[in-house]
Design a protein around this motif. Structure first.
Motif, PDB file in Angstrom:
ATOM      1  N   GLU A 162      36.619  43.655  26.739  1.00 57.77           N
ATOM      2  CA  GLU A 162      35.788  42.895  25.808  1.00 57.77           C
ATOM      3  C   GLU A 162      36.193  43.173  24.366  1.00 57.77           C
ATOM      4  O   GLU A 162      36.303  42.254  23.546  1.00 57.77           O
ATOM      5  CB  GLU A 162      34.303  43.242  26.023  1.00 57.77           C
ATOM      6  CG  GLU A 162      33.347  42.535  25.092  1.00 57.77           C
ATOM      7  CD  GLU A 162      33.210  41.055  25.368  1.00 57.77           C
ATOM      8  OE1 GLU A 162      32.644  40.337  24.512  1.00 57.77           O
ATOM      9  OE2 GLU A 162      33.665  40.599  26.437  1.00 57.77           O
ATOM     10  N   MET A 163      36.443  44.412  24.039  1.00 59.01           N
ATOM     11  CA  MET A 163      36.837  44.776  22.680  1.00 59.01           C
ATOM     12  C   MET A 163      38.180  44.150  22.318  1.00 59.01           C
ATOM     13  O   MET A 163      38.384  43.673  21.191  1.00 59.01           O
ATOM     14  CB  MET A 163      36.882  46.299  22.544  1.00 59.01           C
ATOM     15  CG  MET A 163      35.516  46.959  22.717  1.00 59.01           C
ATOM     16  SD  MET A 163      35.589  48.761  22.646  1.00 59.01           S
ATOM     17  CE  MET A 163      36.026  49.011  20.925  1.00 59.01           C
ATOM     18  N   VAL A 164      39.110  44.135  23.277  1.00 57.35           N
ATOM     19  CA  VAL A 164      40.419  43.516  23.037  1.00 57.35           C
ATOM     20  C   VAL A 164      40.266  42.019  22.806  1.00 57.35           C
ATOM     21  O   VAL A 164      40.870  41.445  21.883  1.00 57.35           O
ATOM     22  CB  VAL A 164      41.364  43.795  24.222  1.00 57.35           C
ATOM     23  CG1 VAL A 164      42.631  42.959  24.097  1.00 57.35           C
ATOM     24  CG2 VAL A 164      41.710  45.278  24.284  1.00 57.35           C
ATOM     25  N   MET A 165      39.444  41.370  23.627  1.00 55.23           N
ATOM     26  CA  MET A 165      39.248  39.929  23.475  1.00 55.23           C
ATOM     27  C   MET A 165      38.637  39.594  22.120  1.00 55.23           C
ATOM     28  O   MET A 165      39.025  38.628  21.466  1.00 55.23           O
ATOM     29  CB  MET A 165      38.354  39.406  24.602  1.00 55.23           C
ATOM     30  CG  MET A 165      39.024  39.380  25.976  1.00 55.23           C
ATOM     31  SD  MET A 165      40.441  38.238  26.059  1.00 55.23           S
ATOM     32  CE  MET A 165      39.627  36.666  25.784  1.00 55.23           C
ATOM     33  N   ARG A 166      37.703  40.395  21.667  1.00 51.26           N
ATOM     34  CA  ARG A 166      37.084  40.143  20.365  1.00 51.26           C
ATOM     35  C   ARG A 166      38.099  40.318  19.236  1.00 51.26           C
ATOM     36  O   ARG A 166      38.100  39.563  18.256  1.00 51.26           O
ATOM     37  CB  ARG A 166      35.891  41.076  20.160  1.00 51.26           C
ATOM     38  CG  ARG A 166      34.737  40.805  21.117  1.00 51.26           C
ATOM     39  CD  ARG A 166      33.570  41.743  20.867  1.00 51.26           C
ATOM     40  NE  ARG A 166      32.530  41.570  21.880  1.00 51.26           N
ATOM     41  CZ  ARG A 166      31.380  42.238  21.904  1.00 51.26           C
ATOM     42  NH1 ARG A 166      31.127  43.129  20.948  1.00 51.26           N
ATOM     43  NH2 ARG A 166      30.490  42.031  22.854  1.00 51.26           N
ATOM     44  N   THR A 167      38.975  41.298  19.380  1.00 44.82           N
ATOM     45  CA  THR A 167      40.005  41.529  18.365  1.00 44.82           C
ATOM     46  C   THR A 167      40.997  40.372  18.323  1.00 44.82           C
ATOM     47  O   THR A 167      41.367  39.884  17.240  1.00 44.82           O
ATOM     48  CB  THR A 167      40.747  42.847  18.651  1.00 44.82           C
ATOM     49  OG1 THR A 167      39.805  43.920  18.649  1.00 44.82           O
ATOM     50  CG2 THR A 167      41.805  43.110  17.593  1.00 44.82           C
ATOM     51  N   ILE A 168      41.440  39.933  19.506  1.00 44.62           N
ATOM     52  CA  ILE A 168      42.376  38.808  19.564  1.00 44.62           C
ATOM     53  C   ILE A 168      41.738  37.551  19.009  1.00 44.62           C
ATOM     54  O   ILE A 168      42.360  36.780  18.274  1.00 44.62           O
ATOM     55  CB  ILE A 168      42.850  38.588  21.021  1.00 44.62           C
ATOM     56  CG1 ILE A 168      43.655  39.786  21.509  1.00 44.62           C
ATOM     57  CG2 ILE A 168      43.679  37.312  21.122  1.00 44.62           C
ATOM     58  CD1 ILE A 168      44.066  39.683  22.963  1.00 44.62           C
ATOM     59  N   TYR A 169      40.469  37.329  19.346  1.00 38.93           N
ATOM     60  CA  TYR A 169      39.760  36.141  18.862  1.00 38.93           C
ATOM     61  C   TYR A 169      39.704  36.128  17.334  1.00 38.93           C
ATOM     62  O   TYR A 169      39.966  35.096  16.704  1.00 38.93           O
ATOM     63  CB  TYR A 169      38.344  36.132  19.439  1.00 38.93           C
ATOM     64  CG  TYR A 169      37.509  34.945  19.015  1.00 38.93           C
ATOM     65  CD1 TYR A 169      37.541  33.755  19.733  1.00 38.93           C
ATOM     66  CD2 TYR A 169      36.668  35.019  17.902  1.00 38.93           C
ATOM     67  CE1 TYR A 169      36.764  32.663  19.346  1.00 38.93           C
ATOM     68  CE2 TYR A 169      35.901  33.932  17.511  1.00 38.93           C
ATOM     69  CZ  TYR A 169      35.941  32.764  18.236  1.00 38.93           C
ATOM     70  OH  TYR A 169      35.176  31.688  17.854  1.00 38.93           O
ATOM     71  N   LYS A 170      39.386  37.266  16.748  1.00 34.61           N
ATOM     72  CA  LYS A 170      39.310  37.351  15.280  1.00 34.61           C
ATOM     73  C   LYS A 170      40.675  37.081  14.662  1.00 34.61           C
ATOM     74  O   LYS A 170      40.800  36.362  13.662  1.00 34.61           O
ATOM     75  CB  LYS A 170      38.785  38.728  14.864  1.00 34.61           C
ATOM     76  CG  LYS A 170      38.610  38.891  13.367  1.00 34.61           C
ATOM     77  CD  LYS A 170      38.018  40.252  13.031  1.00 34.61           C
ATOM     78  CE  LYS A 170      37.834  40.382  11.528  1.00 34.61           C
ATOM     79  NZ  LYS A 170      37.255  41.724  11.166  1.00 34.61           N
ATOM     80  N   PHE A 171      41.720  37.654  15.266  1.00 32.44           N
ATOM     81  CA  PHE A 171      43.075  37.445  14.768  1.00 32.44           C
ATOM     82  C   PHE A 171      43.479  35.981  14.884  1.00 32.44           C
ATOM     83  O   PHE A 171      44.075  35.397  13.972  1.00 32.44           O
ATOM     84  CB  PHE A 171      44.047  38.333  15.546  1.00 32.44           C
ATOM     85  CG  PHE A 171      45.490  38.128  15.165  1.00 32.44           C
ATOM     86  CD1 PHE A 171      45.968  38.542  13.931  1.00 32.44           C
ATOM     87  CD2 PHE A 171      46.366  37.513  16.044  1.00 32.44           C
ATOM     88  CE1 PHE A 171      47.290  38.348  13.577  1.00 32.44           C
ATOM     89  CE2 PHE A 171      47.696  37.312  15.698  1.00 32.44           C
ATOM     90  CZ  PHE A 171      48.156  37.738  14.463  1.00 32.44           C
ATOM     91  N   TYR A 172      43.120  35.371  16.000  1.00 34.00           N
ATOM     92  CA  TYR A 172      43.467  33.965  16.238  1.00 34.00           C
ATOM     93  C   TYR A 172      42.836  33.047  15.190  1.00 34.00           C
ATOM     94  O   TYR A 172      43.446  32.091  14.726  1.00 34.00           O
ATOM     95  CB  TYR A 172      43.013  33.558  17.642  1.00 34.00           C
ATOM     96  CG  TYR A 172      43.024  32.072  17.884  1.00 34.00           C
ATOM     97  CD1 TYR A 172      44.223  31.359  17.924  1.00 34.00           C
ATOM     98  CD2 TYR A 172      41.835  31.376  18.065  1.00 34.00           C
ATOM     99  CE1 TYR A 172      44.229  29.995  18.137  1.00 34.00           C
ATOM    100  CE2 TYR A 172      41.842  30.010  18.282  1.00 34.00           C
ATOM    101  CZ  TYR A 172      43.038  29.325  18.311  1.00 34.00           C
ATOM    102  OH  TYR A 172      43.041  27.974  18.512  1.00 34.00           O
ATOM    103  N   HIS A 173      41.605  33.344  14.789  1.00 36.62           N
ATOM    104  CA  HIS A 173      40.888  32.470  13.873  1.00 36.62           C
ATOM    105  C   HIS A 173      41.109  32.810  12.402  1.00 36.62           C
ATOM    106  O   HIS A 173      40.685  32.043  11.538  1.00 36.62           O
ATOM    107  CB  HIS A 173      39.386  32.502  14.186  1.00 36.62           C
ATOM    108  CG  HIS A 173      39.020  31.726  15.412  1.00 36.62           C
ATOM    109  ND1 HIS A 173      38.821  30.372  15.411  1.00 36.62           N
ATOM    110  CD2 HIS A 173      38.841  32.127  16.701  1.00 36.62           C
ATOM    111  CE1 HIS A 173      38.525  29.955  16.630  1.00 36.62           C
ATOM    112  NE2 HIS A 173      38.532  30.999  17.431  1.00 36.62           N
TER     113      HIS A 173
END
Length: 349
Positions: free
Chosen positions: A257-268
């Motif tokens: 979950e923490m990785v997904m949130r980090t990737i999501y922030k980077f993506y946006h």
């Protein structure tokens, strides 16, 4: 064709009428006289309610190129030809109260369509091409046999009113929550067990009808001031994609979950973020999650992907329900992203 009907069509063509009313004429077939010769090209509104039509002619778009409204309520139409897609100026199509079992993909070619009414038919699914109707404002698919709605509906950016009452829906695609102009959603008398966590997050959605879904308990807290017509006890039901239900004993979310949130922030936030969604960069299911998270924290709006921390508000009286059928108590669930948000969230704040 009887002489009176022939005269009506003849006068309409000769005088270049824009409207033609052929309701209650006991028509078993589409009047081909309307499509012969000149004069019909001026027609913009065609009303053929309460007849016995079973299909439409293939050359309808060719002969009626300026048609903007086609009203076919209460016929026996079982098949819509692929040529329906040639009615490029059509803005309103009413096929309610027919016997349609299939809606052809060519419906997506009606780029000007604003109102589509398909209530009281036998549709078991909608084609994904319905997402191509970017001007669509009204969609009524009530009283059919639908078990699911296409995810592509979220591409109907202009959609304001969606009615899918009296079907067999067990869930709603979470992508519906992204419709920026949706004002009213009615999904009464289905088999819904849960609603998308983000439903009601956009302020444009003001009215939600979910009554007579007898397995639906615990509505997303975003709907507190928006739900009309529902009551029930409280249970927590979450989508199958949720891997974990967080508790107050958790210290931090799971690593994934923490990785997904980090990737999501980077993506946006990063120009390089788009590269993350190339076909070979991430598994398909993870790419889909990055585009459409399972939900957003009801307190801080943090996106969530694999875990939620629910907070229950059992049998809470709602102001909107009072406008509909007296004061009604409903159960709500706030879906939070962390222990911190879980502890501070208040339904009434």
């Amino acid at each position: 064709m009887n002489i009176d009907l022939w005269k009506i069509i003849l006068v309409a063509k000769q005088e270049k009428h824009k409207k033609l009313f052929l309701n209650y004429k006991n028509l078993c077939r589409f009047p081909h006289e309307l499509l012969k010769g000149d004069g019909s090209e001026y027609l913009e509104h065609l009303y053929m309610k309460m007849n016995l039509l079973t299909t439409l002619p293939e050359n309808l778009g060719e002969k009626l190129p300026n048609l903007t409204e086609l009203y076919l309520h209460s016929n026996n139409i079982a098949v819509i030809p692929e040529a329906i897609g040639t009615l490029v100026k059509l803005q309103s199509l009413d096929l309610s109260n027919n016997v349609l079992a299939i809606l052809c993909p060519e419906i997506g070619q009606l780029k000007s369509l604003r109102h589509l009414r398909l209530a009281n038919n036998q549709l078991k699914f909608l084609p994904s091409e319905i997402g191509d109707l970017r001007e669509l404002q009204t969609l009524d698919i009530s009283t059919n046999c639908l078990t699911a709605l296409p995810e592509s509906l979220h591409l109907c950016f202009a959609l304001q009113y969606l009615a899918a009452d009296r079907n067999h829906l067990t869930n709603l695609p979470r992508q519906l929550c992204m419709l920026p102009n949706l004002n009213e959603l009615s999904v009464t008398s289905n088999s819904l067990k849960c609603l998308p966590q983000d439903l009601g997050r956009y302020p444009e959605l003001q009215y939600v009808y979910v009554d007579n879904n007898f397995q639906l308990y615990g509505l997303p807290s975003y709907l507190y001031n928006k739900v009309i017509g529902h009551s029930g006890q409280l249970t927590i039901t979450v989508p199958d994609e949720i891997q974990t239900i967080g508790t107050e004993n958790d210290t931090v979310p799971p690593l994934q979950e923490m990785v997904m949130r980090t990737i999501y922030k980077f993506y946006h936030t990063s120009k390089k973020g788009l590269d993350l969604l190339s076909p070979n960069s991430l598994p398909r299911n993870l790419c889909k999650l990055l585009l459409y998270p399972l939900g957003h924290c009801h307190h801080c709006s943090q996106p969530m992907f694999t875990i939620v921390y629910p907070k229950c508000f059992p049998l809470t009286e709602t102001p909107m329900a009072a406008l509909y059928n007296g004061r009604t108590k409903m159960s709500f669930v706030a879906y939070c992203c962390s222990i911190k948000c879980l502890q501070v969230f208040d339904l009434l704040s």
